[in-house]
Design an enzyme around this catalytic site. Sequence first.
Site, PDB file in Angstrom:
ATOM      1  N   GLU A  81      -2.399  -5.264  -2.681  1.00 29.45           N
ATOM      2  CA  GLU A  81      -1.268  -6.400  -2.287  1.00 29.45           C
ATOM      3  C   GLU A  81      -2.253  -7.545  -1.739  1.00 29.45           C
ATOM      4  O   GLU A  81      -1.966  -8.674  -1.773  1.00 29.45           O
ATOM      5  CB  GLU A  81      -0.365  -5.779  -1.161  1.00 29.45           C
ATOM      6  CG  GLU A  81       0.518  -4.819  -1.545  1.00 29.45           C
ATOM      7  CD  GLU A  81       1.489  -5.330  -2.785  1.00 29.45           C
ATOM      8  OE1 GLU A  81       1.810  -6.428  -2.663  1.00 29.45           O
ATOM      9  OE2 GLU A  81       1.809  -4.763  -3.762  1.00 29.45           O
TER      10      GLU A  81
ATOM     11  N   HIS B  33       2.289 -14.568  -6.312  1.00 27.46           N
ATOM     12  CA  HIS B  33       1.727 -13.171  -5.948  1.00 27.46           C
ATOM     13  C   HIS B  33       2.071 -12.185  -7.209  1.00 27.46           C
ATOM     14  O   HIS B  33       1.497 -11.495  -7.421  1.00 27.46           O
ATOM     15  CB  HIS B  33       2.254 -12.794  -4.594  1.00 27.46           C
ATOM     16  CG  HIS B  33       2.416 -11.366  -4.351  1.00 27.46           C
ATOM     17  ND1 HIS B  33       1.308 -11.000  -3.146  1.00 27.46           N
ATOM     18  CD2 HIS B  33       2.991 -10.470  -4.735  1.00 27.46           C
ATOM     19  CE1 HIS B  33       1.372  -9.587  -3.292  1.00 27.46           C
ATOM     20  NE2 HIS B  33       2.461  -9.154  -4.028  1.00 27.46           N
ATOM     21  N   GLU B  34       3.400 -12.206  -7.431  1.00 31.00           N
ATOM     22  CA  GLU B  34       3.900 -11.630  -8.539  1.00 31.00           C
ATOM     23  C   GLU B  34       3.092 -11.616 -10.019  1.00 31.00           C
ATOM     24  O   GLU B  34       2.693 -10.911 -10.697  1.00 31.00           O
ATOM     25  CB  GLU B  34       5.331 -11.542  -8.617  1.00 31.00           C
ATOM     26  CG  GLU B  34       6.529 -11.188  -7.724  1.00 31.00           C
ATOM     27  CD  GLU B  34       5.938  -9.836  -7.201  1.00 31.00           C
ATOM     28  OE1 GLU B  34       5.449  -8.978  -7.782  1.00 31.00           O
ATOM     29  OE2 GLU B  34       6.090  -9.561  -5.670  1.00 31.00           O
TER      30      GLU B  34
ATOM     31  N   HIS C  73      -0.185  -9.941 -10.057  1.00 27.07           N
ATOM     32  CA  HIS C  73       0.137  -8.826 -10.400  1.00 27.07           C
ATOM     33  C   HIS C  73      -0.007  -8.462 -11.923  1.00 27.07           C
ATOM     34  O   HIS C  73      -0.445  -7.412 -12.386  1.00 27.07           O
ATOM     35  CB  HIS C  73       1.405  -8.112  -9.747  1.00 27.07           C
ATOM     36  CG  HIS C  73       1.288  -7.583  -8.311  1.00 27.07           C
ATOM     37  ND1 HIS C  73       0.195  -6.884  -8.018  1.00 27.07           N
ATOM     38  CD2 HIS C  73       1.927  -7.719  -7.368  1.00 27.07           C
ATOM     39  CE1 HIS C  73       0.308  -6.635  -6.614  1.00 27.07           C
ATOM     40  NE2 HIS C  73       1.468  -7.008  -6.322  1.00 27.07           N
TER      41      HIS C  73
END
Lengths: 183, 299
Positions: free
Chosen positions: B227, B150-151, B154
């Site tokens: 998100e 997930h990071e 980003h």
Amino acid sequence: MVLWTIFIIAAVLVIIFIYYYNRFAILGNRIDNSLAQIDVQLKKRADLVPNLISAVKGYMKHEKSIMTNVTEARKALLSAKDMPSKIKAGDNLQTALKSIFALAENYPNLKANENFLQLQQELSAIEDKVAYSRQFYNDNILDFNNSIKIFPGKLFASLFNVKGRPYLEIKESERAVPKVKFE
Amino acid sequence: MMSERISFYDQIRNNKIKSVLLISLIIIVFFILGYFVSYAFTPDYFFIIMILSIIISIFYVVIGYYKSDKIALASVNAKPALRSEYSQYYHIVEGLTIASGIPMPKLYVMNNEQINAFATGRDPKNSIICVTTGALKNLNKQELEGVLAHELSHIANYDIRFMTLTAVLVGMIAIIAELFLRSFWFRGSSDRDNKGNMILILIGIVFAILAPIVVRLIQLAISRKREYVADASGVKFTRYPKGLADALRKIEKDHPTENKKINKAVAPLFISDPFKRKIQGLFSTHPPLTERIRILERM
């Protein structure tokens, strides 16, 4: 006026041609690059094998056949010339390594050995990385094949004679945990 | 599959355009604030103050652009992760960089019992991932992999540049607006006789109150949407939605603790709201966890 219109249309056509030519080249290069990444990970795996053998040798005195399996698989990987045979040899080496780790369960002293534990962690991380590099390779193949199969890319692909490339197959049998005989 | 790809690249372009828009918006806000401040206090030195405020705002944006990652890391007191100490952390991120084809970010750890993580930096070549010690301790390998993917998305989507910039810039606008407003508490109105002057000052006050709120609302609305996108593209790397869903479930059960150490401005950077605010709405930094888990389970 007519001359100008023709000129502008020609210029736009040239730009579109260049765009598609470069697009196919870039996407193709990405595939080659991700193939190299698989190679890097397989090489790293092969490099760790001698360390593992020397860490294990003292404990597993009666498991000569498995040791030779691993050494042979490593040799086959290092001598493999083209990518499909490298990948196949890499899978064989992974299977051989798995049987060493499965057998290690029977040797409590070995399992407590710090050096062995570190190698085990390192090799399992490499297994993940090999899987990820294949996935990335297949993602790039997908992008490439999409770009030449979907209109208007299809048109230019046939003009430049660019062909789709095959995916890397990952066989179910190779993913299974190997059976180890205990004597 | 194709549509997913397109939206993925669209997201990157959108983020680049939004970053430029945001920087221009911030410079304009600085400009207007500078105008009102100089008009309210020293009309004589109007031009000097205007020029100064332009120079300061450009200087600030440049520093924000190049140093925002350091500021964010310092504000949560993060330390570089040692390879020898956190080998699994390194192995997972290395695997994910191979899956995503982006360069290896620098890895940091922050001492905090909560399960949380954030990414920062200005582009994929200069990026940082930071996780809490709580996350490293309480998440298993698949869950940690889900969070780190997930990071990493980003970073791949250029969210980090935009989010880190806003975190720093929004904070600065809030500070200047507050300074401007507070200064009125300590001043009499003796030197203001002109009526036109008064109206301008009133507009200035209203602007100083509204500017930080509006900028913050924009930041939050974008942050929530991001998100979901990061959840989806993170799963594209791991091909295992359950990992992230399980991690979010653990975060949900995590006991809310006071987080005085974390500055509110950096909250949108984290994978889940570090303040655990229960009420959802315009001022939420993150979408509800239950909703994110529900979407992941359908993948």
